[in-house]
Design a protein around this motif. Structure first.
Motif, PDB file in Angstrom:
ATOM      1  N   LEU A 200       0.844  -1.192   0.000  1.00 39.08           N
ATOM      2  CA  LEU A 200       0.000   0.000   0.000  1.00 39.08           C
ATOM      3  C   LEU A 200       0.881   1.245   0.000  1.00 39.08           C
ATOM      4  N   ARG A 201       0.638   2.122  -0.956  1.00 31.38           N
ATOM      5  CA  ARG A 201       1.326   3.414  -1.020  1.00 31.38           C
ATOM      6  C   ARG A 201       0.279   4.509  -1.227  1.00 31.38           C
ATOM      7  N   TYR A 202       0.699   5.750  -0.989  1.00 29.05           N
ATOM      8  CA  TYR A 202      -0.162   6.903  -1.211  1.00 29.05           C
ATOM      9  C   TYR A 202       0.508   7.849  -2.202  1.00 29.05           C
ATOM     10  N   THR A 203      -0.308   8.492  -3.024  1.00 29.06           N
ATOM     11  CA  THR A 203       0.214   9.544  -3.882  1.00 29.06           C
ATOM     12  C   THR A 203       0.405  10.814  -3.049  1.00 29.06           C
ATOM     13  N   ALA A 204       0.995  11.819  -3.657  1.00 31.76           N
ATOM     14  CA  ALA A 204       1.278  13.063  -2.925  1.00 31.76           C
ATOM     15  C   ALA A 204       0.001  13.734  -2.428  1.00 31.76           C
ATOM     16  N   ASP A 205      -1.118  13.509  -3.131  1.00 28.55           N
ATOM     17  CA  ASP A 205      -2.372  14.135  -2.704  1.00 28.55           C
ATOM     18  C   ASP A 205      -3.250  13.177  -1.892  1.00 28.55           C
ATOM     19  N   GLY A 206      -2.696  12.035  -1.464  1.00 24.07           N
ATOM     20  CA  GLY A 206      -3.402  11.150  -0.552  1.00 24.07           C
ATOM     21  C   GLY A 206      -4.225  10.053  -1.183  1.00 24.07           C
ATOM     22  N   ARG A 207      -4.188   9.908  -2.499  1.00 21.78           N
ATOM     23  CA  ARG A 207      -4.923   8.817  -3.131  1.00 21.78           C
ATOM     24  C   ARG A 207      -4.204   7.486  -2.890  1.00 21.78           C
ATOM     25  N   ILE A 208      -4.975   6.396  -2.948  1.00 17.04           N
ATOM     26  CA  ILE A 208      -4.400   5.064  -2.822  1.00 17.04           C
ATOM     27  C   ILE A 208      -3.624   4.732  -4.094  1.00 17.04           C
ATOM     28  N   ASP A 209      -2.423   4.207  -3.910  1.00 15.99           N
ATOM     29  CA  ASP A 209      -1.575   3.840  -5.046  1.00 15.99           C
ATOM     30  C   ASP A 209      -1.210   2.369  -4.904  1.00 15.99           C
ATOM     31  N   ARG A 210      -1.952   1.509  -5.579  1.00 18.55           N
ATOM     32  CA  ARG A 210      -1.695   0.069  -5.542  1.00 18.55           C
ATOM     33  C   ARG A 210      -1.512  -0.461  -6.951  1.00 18.55           C
ATOM     34  N   THR A 211      -0.698  -1.491  -7.069  1.00 23.34           N
ATOM     35  CA  THR A 211      -0.542  -2.219  -8.324  1.00 23.34           C
ATOM     36  C   THR A 211      -1.043  -3.636  -8.111  1.00 23.34           C
ATOM     37  N   PHE A 212      -2.089  -4.011  -8.853  1.00 17.62           N
ATOM     38  CA  PHE A 212      -2.662  -5.348  -8.742  1.00 17.62           C
ATOM     39  C   PHE A 212      -2.174  -6.232  -9.883  1.00 17.62           C
ATOM     40  N   GLN A 213      -2.043  -7.510  -9.597  1.00 13.57           N
ATOM     41  CA  GLN A 213      -1.657  -8.480 -10.605  1.00 13.57           C
ATOM     42  C   GLN A 213      -2.507  -9.731 -10.430  1.00 13.57           C
ATOM     43  N   PRO A 214      -2.806 -10.458 -11.503  1.00 11.79           N
ATOM     44  CA  PRO A 214      -3.640 -11.662 -11.383  1.00 11.79           C
ATOM     45  C   PRO A 214      -2.970 -12.725 -10.521  1.00 11.79           C
ATOM     46  N   VAL A 215      -3.783 -13.432  -9.745  1.00  8.26           N
ATOM     47  CA  VAL A 215      -3.303 -14.577  -8.973  1.00  8.26           C
ATOM     48  C   VAL A 215      -3.380 -15.814  -9.871  1.00  8.26           C
ATOM     49  N   ALA A 216      -2.264 -16.509 -10.000  1.00  8.26           N
ATOM     50  CA  ALA A 216      -2.206 -17.703 -10.845  1.00  8.26           C
ATOM     51  C   ALA A 216      -2.462 -18.938  -9.973  1.00  8.26           C
ATOM     52  N   PHE A 217      -3.671 -19.501 -10.069  1.00 13.27           N
ATOM     53  CA  PHE A 217      -4.014 -20.686  -9.278  1.00 13.27           C
ATOM     54  C   PHE A 217      -3.488 -21.945  -9.955  1.00 13.27           C
ATOM     55  N   ARG A 218      -3.131 -22.904  -9.111  1.00 15.60           N
ATOM     56  CA  ARG A 218      -2.680 -24.195  -9.618  1.00 15.60           C
ATOM     57  C   ARG A 218      -3.136 -25.285  -8.665  1.00 15.60           C
ATOM     58  N   ASP A 219      -3.887 -26.211  -9.176  1.00 19.98           N
ATOM     59  CA  ASP A 219      -4.351 -27.362  -8.404  1.00 19.98           C
ATOM     60  C   ASP A 219      -5.096 -26.925  -7.139  1.00 19.98           C
ATOM     61  N   GLY A 220      -5.942 -25.885  -7.276  1.00 20.40           N
ATOM     62  CA  GLY A 220      -6.831 -25.507  -6.183  1.00 20.40           C
ATOM     63  C   GLY A 220      -6.391 -24.354  -5.313  1.00 20.40           C
ATOM     64  N   ALA A 221      -5.185 -23.819  -5.530  1.00 20.47           N
ATOM     65  CA  ALA A 221      -4.725 -22.741  -4.654  1.00 20.47           C
ATOM     66  C   ALA A 221      -3.550 -22.016  -5.299  1.00 20.47           C
ATOM     67  N   ALA A 222      -3.162 -20.908  -4.690  1.00 21.69           N
ATOM     68  CA  ALA A 222      -1.955 -20.175  -5.067  1.00 21.69           C
ATOM     69  C   ALA A 222      -1.187 -19.854  -3.799  1.00 21.69           C
ATOM     70  N   VAL A 223       0.127 -19.914  -3.887  1.00 23.95           N
ATOM     71  CA  VAL A 223       1.003 -19.596  -2.753  1.00 23.95           C
ATOM     72  C   VAL A 223       1.897 -18.442  -3.172  1.00 23.95           C
ATOM     73  N   LEU A 224       1.793 -17.328  -2.434  1.00 24.80           N
ATOM     74  CA  LEU A 224       2.509 -16.109  -2.789  1.00 24.80           C
ATOM     75  C   LEU A 224       3.469 -15.706  -1.680  1.00 24.80           C
ATOM     76  N   GLN A 225       4.664 -15.313  -2.043  1.00 26.79           N
ATOM     77  CA  GLN A 225       5.618 -14.757  -1.086  1.00 26.79           C
ATOM     78  C   GLN A 225       5.328 -13.258  -0.980  1.00 26.79           C
ATOM     79  N   VAL A 226       5.168 -12.751   0.250  1.00 29.37           N
ATOM     80  CA  VAL A 226       4.792 -11.350   0.454  1.00 29.37           C
ATOM     81  C   VAL A 226       5.702 -10.730   1.507  1.00 29.37           C
ATOM     82  N   PRO A 227       5.737  -9.401   1.598  1.00 28.41           N
ATOM     83  CA  PRO A 227       6.497  -8.771   2.685  1.00 28.41           C
ATOM     84  C   PRO A 227       5.936  -9.199   4.040  1.00 28.41           C
ATOM     85  N   PRO A 228       6.731  -9.186   5.106  1.00 29.80           N
ATOM     86  CA  PRO A 228       6.223  -9.564   6.427  1.00 29.80           C
ATOM     87  C   PRO A 228       4.985  -8.767   6.812  1.00 29.80           C
ATOM     88  N   GLN A 229       4.006  -9.465   7.370  1.00 29.01           N
ATOM     89  CA  GLN A 229       2.726  -8.851   7.757  1.00 29.01           C
ATOM     90  C   GLN A 229       2.469  -9.088   9.254  1.00 29.01           C
TER      91      GLN A 229
END
Length: 424
Positions: A200-229
């Motif tokens: 999650l990022r914000y633009t200079a005027d406070g709008r939400i700045d996100r980049t979405f990408q399709p989730v590639a499912f395989r055999d019933g699920a997808a496993v994604l490496q993400v930053p620590p949450q």
């Protein structure tokens, strides 16, 4: 302001209920808006896609139709009898230690089991012996329970179960964050395209700045490496098209945001109507305005830091309706947005930025077309002047100053006056 207030808190996650998380409202609803959007989520899937983990069913004794109970286990650990046996044992132990009032029948079914960078994980479902009506969505009946199973140093652990109703699982969680750092995101394939954003990022005027990408499912699920949450959720998931209504819920979002069942800090709501507002607003309602959507985090889950929710309703010198709102997520700075609308036309964003609630004048936004400078300082007396001219009274709390005002004097109820320049 009720509708717009509800929209502003749509992304705020509340702490988990101390009551039984399975029974409450039929499904565990970790987001406030899930109750509002239950009708949209409770969709009967008439023709499930091949390989999708759908959960349609009938109303007689929870005879849930395939494929959730009718299809074989999916995932690359589907043939690992040792792991599946261990998962079923932990599942049964979970409900022996925390018995379900509705009871369970049949055998637990491992819907999916697979390897992840955090270790082996699974998703399990089991029919309930009784099928009571749930409060939300109205008319639905509970037919099963389901939960993710996460890897730990002590072996598989059943995460918080959620009830499955006879109309489907669109309101249930479809993802889980795994590992000590919560940096592995497991997403089940529920038959609809899903998109993912890691940050999650914000633009200079406070709008939400996100980049979405399709989730590639395989055999019933997808496993994604993400930053620590670990303490803050920056990832977002949504079915396509990406929108607030299409959010994909993460089962342990509240556990991450409220590790000790903490409560949200009090959040005051401040609402002001400026002079002249009634002349242009008339009986028009303040509702959830689509023009705010660029400032909401579609697919995200957040807390807040107790910053005020500020709303201002007013009118510009040229007769347009004016609406101001603040939005604040987690420990990020609050953002302030001003919308303008002419006549019965739609609102459009006219000015936005960030709020510093510790500043003498927290809100200061210059409107376009020389329509003035909107300022706000709760509880303070406001005065302005143009150049070196005399000071003019602007009332208290909030005001729309002339566009050529150069200074604002802010006098708190119990404090020393401060003079703030209006800026460019």
């Amino acid at each position: 302001m009720r509708a717009i207030l509800q929209r502003a808190t749509d992304h705020v996650t509340g702490p988990p209920d101390l009551l039984d998380k399975v029974r409450r409202g039929g499904r565990r609803r970790i987001m406030r808006r899930r109750a509002v959007l239950a009708a949209a989520f409770a969709v009967v899937v008439a023709a499930p896609l091949v390989g999708a983990l759908q959960f349609p069913g009938t109303r007689d004794r929870g005879e849930v139709a395939s494929p959730i109970f009718g299809q074989a286990t999916r995932g690359d650990l589907a043939g690992d009898k040792g792991y599946l046996r261990q998962v079923r044992e932990r599942w049964l132990r979970r409900f022996e230690e925390n018995a379900l009032d509705e009871g369970l029948r049949g055998e637990p079914h491992v819907v999916w089991a697979g390897r992840t960078p955090a270790g082996p994980a699974a998703y399990v479902a089991q029919r309930t012996a009784n099928n009571p009506a749930v409060s939300d969505p109205p008319g639905d009946r509970m037919v099963a329970v389901a939960a993710f199973v996460e890897p730990t140093a002590d072996g598989p652990r059943v995460m918080d179960p959620e009830s499955v109703t006879d109309t489907g699982t669109h309101g249930n969680s479809q993802a889980a964050l795994l590992g000590p750092d919560r940096n592995v995101l497991l997403v089940l394939d529920a038959g609809a395209p899903v998109e993912f954003s890691p940050e999650l990022r914000y633009t200079a005027d406070g709008r939400i700045d996100r980049t979405f990408q399709p989730v590639a499912f395989r055999d019933g699920a997808a496993v994604l490496q993400v930053p620590p949450q670990r303490t803050k959720i920056t990832v977002a998931l949504a079915r396509t098209p990406v929108s607030m209504e299409n959010q994909v819920h993460i089962t342990n979002a509240t556990d991450i945001l409220f590790p000790n069942d903490e409560d949200l800090p009090p959040q005051p709501t401040l609402s002001h109507t400026l002079a002249g507002a009634e002349e242009v607003w008339g009986d028009k309602d303040v509702s959830a305005e689509p023009a705010f959507d660029a400032y909401y985090d579609a697919g995200g889950a957040h807390t807040h830091d107790g910053s005020p929710l500020l709303y201002i309703k007013g009118a510009t010198p040229d007769g347009r309706r004016l609406l101001l709102q603040t939005i604040q997520y987690d420990d990020d700075p609050a953002r302030v947005i001003v919308l303008l609308a002419r006549g019965d036309g739609p609102f459009t964003a006219a000015a936005s930025g960030f709020v510093d609630w510790n500043a003498p004048l927290p809100v200061r936004l210059r409107l376009p077309d020389e329509q003035g400078i909107l300022v706000a300082a709760e509880g303070a007396a406001l005065n302005y002047r143009i150049g070196t001219g005399k000071w003019h009274d602007a009332g208290r709390d909030a005001a729309l100053l002339p566009h050529n005002a150069t200074e604002v004097r802010v006098t708190p109820t119990n404090g020393k006056a401060s003079t703030v320049t209006t800026g460019p």
